[in-house]
Design a protein around this motif. Structure first.
Motif, short mmCIF file in Angstrom:
data_model
loop_
_atom_site.label_atom_id
_atom_site.label_comp_id
_atom_site.label_asym_id
_atom_site.label_seq_id
_atom_site.Cartn_x
_atom_site.Cartn_y
_atom_site.Cartn_z
N GLU A 69 1.79 -15.46 5.25
CA GLU A 69 1.40 -14.16 5.81
C GLU A 69 1.33 -13.10 4.72
OE1 GLU A 69 2.16 -11.58 9.85
OE2 GLU A 69 3.73 -12.95 9.17
N TRP A 70 2.28 -13.12 3.80
CA TRP A 70 2.26 -12.16 2.71
C TRP A 70 1.05 -12.38 1.79
CZ3 TRP A 70 4.43 -7.63 1.94
CH2 TRP A 70 5.60 -7.31 2.64
N LYS A 71 0.66 -13.62 1.61
CA LYS A 71 -0.54 -13.92 0.82
C LYS A 71 -1.77 -13.29 1.47
CE LYS A 71 1.03 -18.34 -1.10
NZ LYS A 71 0.85 -19.82 -1.07
N GLY A 72 -1.76 -13.22 2.79
CA GLY A 72 -2.85 -12.57 3.50
C GLY A 72 -2.87 -11.07 3.28
N HIS A 121 11.68 -0.10 -6.73
CA HIS A 121 10.36 0.18 -7.30
C HIS A 121 9.79 -0.99 -8.10
CE1 HIS A 121 13.15 1.18 -10.61
NE2 HIS A 121 12.14 0.89 -11.41
N LYS A 122 10.66 -1.89 -8.57
CA LYS A 122 10.17 -3.02 -9.38
C LYS A 122 9.35 -4.00 -8.54
CE LYS A 122 13.82 -2.53 -12.81
NZ LYS A 122 15.05 -3.08 -13.40
N LEU A 123 9.66 -4.09 -7.24
CA LEU A 123 8.83 -4.92 -6.37
C LEU A 123 7.43 -4.30 -6.26
CD1 LEU A 123 8.83 -7.44 -4.49
CD2 LEU A 123 9.31 -5.86 -2.60
N GLY A 124 7.39 -2.98 -6.18
CA GLY A 124 6.10 -2.28 -6.14
C GLY A 124 5.29 -2.50 -7.40
N ILE A 125 5.97 -2.49 -8.53
CA ILE A 125 5.28 -2.74 -9.80
C ILE A 125 4.72 -4.16 -9.83
CG2 ILE A 125 5.61 -2.98 -12.29
CD1 ILE A 125 7.72 -0.72 -12.08
N LYS A 126 5.51 -5.11 -9.39
CA LYS A 126 5.09 -6.51 -9.41
C LYS A 126 3.89 -6.74 -8.49
CE LYS A 126 6.69 -11.27 -9.25
NZ LYS A 126 7.78 -12.20 -8.97
N GLU A 135 6.40 -1.67 3.39
CA GLU A 135 5.93 -2.83 4.14
C GLU A 135 7.00 -3.91 4.22
OE1 GLU A 135 1.15 -2.52 3.04
OE2 GLU A 135 2.48 -3.85 1.90
N PHE A 136 7.70 -4.12 3.11
CA PHE A 136 8.75 -5.14 3.05
C PHE A 136 9.87 -4.79 4.02
CE2 PHE A 136 12.57 -7.11 1.30
CZ PHE A 136 12.13 -8.38 0.98
N ILE A 137 10.26 -3.53 4.05
CA ILE A 137 11.33 -3.09 4.96
C ILE A 137 10.88 -3.26 6.41
CG2 ILE A 137 12.65 -1.09 5.77
CD1 ILE A 137 12.63 -0.11 2.82
N ALA A 138 9.64 -2.83 6.71
CA ALA A 138 9.13 -2.91 8.08
C ALA A 138 8.92 -4.35 8.52
CB ALA A 138 7.81 -2.14 8.18
N TYR A 139 8.61 -5.24 7.60
CA TYR A 139 8.35 -6.64 7.94
C TYR A 139 9.57 -7.31 8.55
CZ TYR A 139 6.38 -11.34 7.42
OH TYR A 139 5.89 -12.60 7.66
#
Length: 210
Positions: A69-72, A121-126, A135-139
């Motif tokens: 789903e994340w790949k989508g 923020h490092k997840l956002g950079i990646k 999005e990650f929190i809401a998921y």
């Protein structure tokens, strides 16, 4: 629950707000087994010791079930296991069924479920887009950190075998909701405060809400 990938990172230098910083979020699959130690995974890179590593966040597990789903959501990224910075990619991991304090045997290690991952923020950079943090929190499937009760080796193909169910009914999913919601559910707060598998400083902050 089955380990389908073991992941490690080398230090990577990235540009953040005009300055260079190092991170260990760029984890990649390895064929070797991982040695789970008391405060970190051997041979792994942990730069920010304030927010990663340590007794209650020694190793991070994320579910393989949500990758498609994340790949989508982000089809243009170069996808592989370890994308979310996890040391162990686990098939069948469900945060609704894991309770804070559950103890599992993985390989020769003994681990205890401690807390969900809060993205930085490092997840956002990646991911190349900082909206991924919200999005990650809401998921609602953040994976989980574990505490290492007994050091040991874990390899691809090992299963998580429940050794002791937590006395608390507080699930990883519920604790994740509690941490991220503005209006706190006091029943969940009470469960968290009474659960010594949660870091003391976290419980002390929540205790002030009662």
């Amino acid at each position: 629950m089955k380990i389908i990938s073991t992941n490690l990172a080398q230090p990577k230098t990235i540009l953040w707000r005009g300055r260079e910083i190092q991170t260990g979020i760029y984890k990649e699959p390895v064929e070797e087994s991982l040695l789970l130690q008391k405060e970190a995974v051997a041979k792994d890179t942990v730069i920010d010791r304030k927010h990663h590593g340590g007794e209650f966040k020694a190793c991070y597990l994320f579910s393989a079930d949500y990758y498609d789903e994340w790949k989508g959501f982000y089809p243009n990224l170069n996808w592989d296991w370890g994308m979310f910075g996890e040391n162990l990619t686990v098939e069948g991991l469900d945060e609704n069924k894991l309770c804070i304090g559950d103890i599992f045997k993985i390989g020769t290690a003994l681990v205890q479920i401690t807390e969900p991952r809060q993205p930085c923020h490092k997840l956002g950079i990646k991911f190349g887009d900082h909206k991924v943090i919200k999005e990650f929190i809401a998921y609602g499937h953040p994976g989980t950190y574990v505490r290492i009760i007994k050091e040991g080796r874990v390899k691809k193909g090992d299963y998580l075998e429940l050794q002791q169910k937590s006395k608390s009914t507080l699930s990883v999913q519920q604790y994740n909701q509690l941490v991220n919601q503005k209006e706190k559910n006091l029943e969940l707060v009470k469960l968290a405060v009474a659960n010594n598998s949660i870091r003391e400083e976290k419980r002390e902050k929540l205790k002030k809400l009662l």
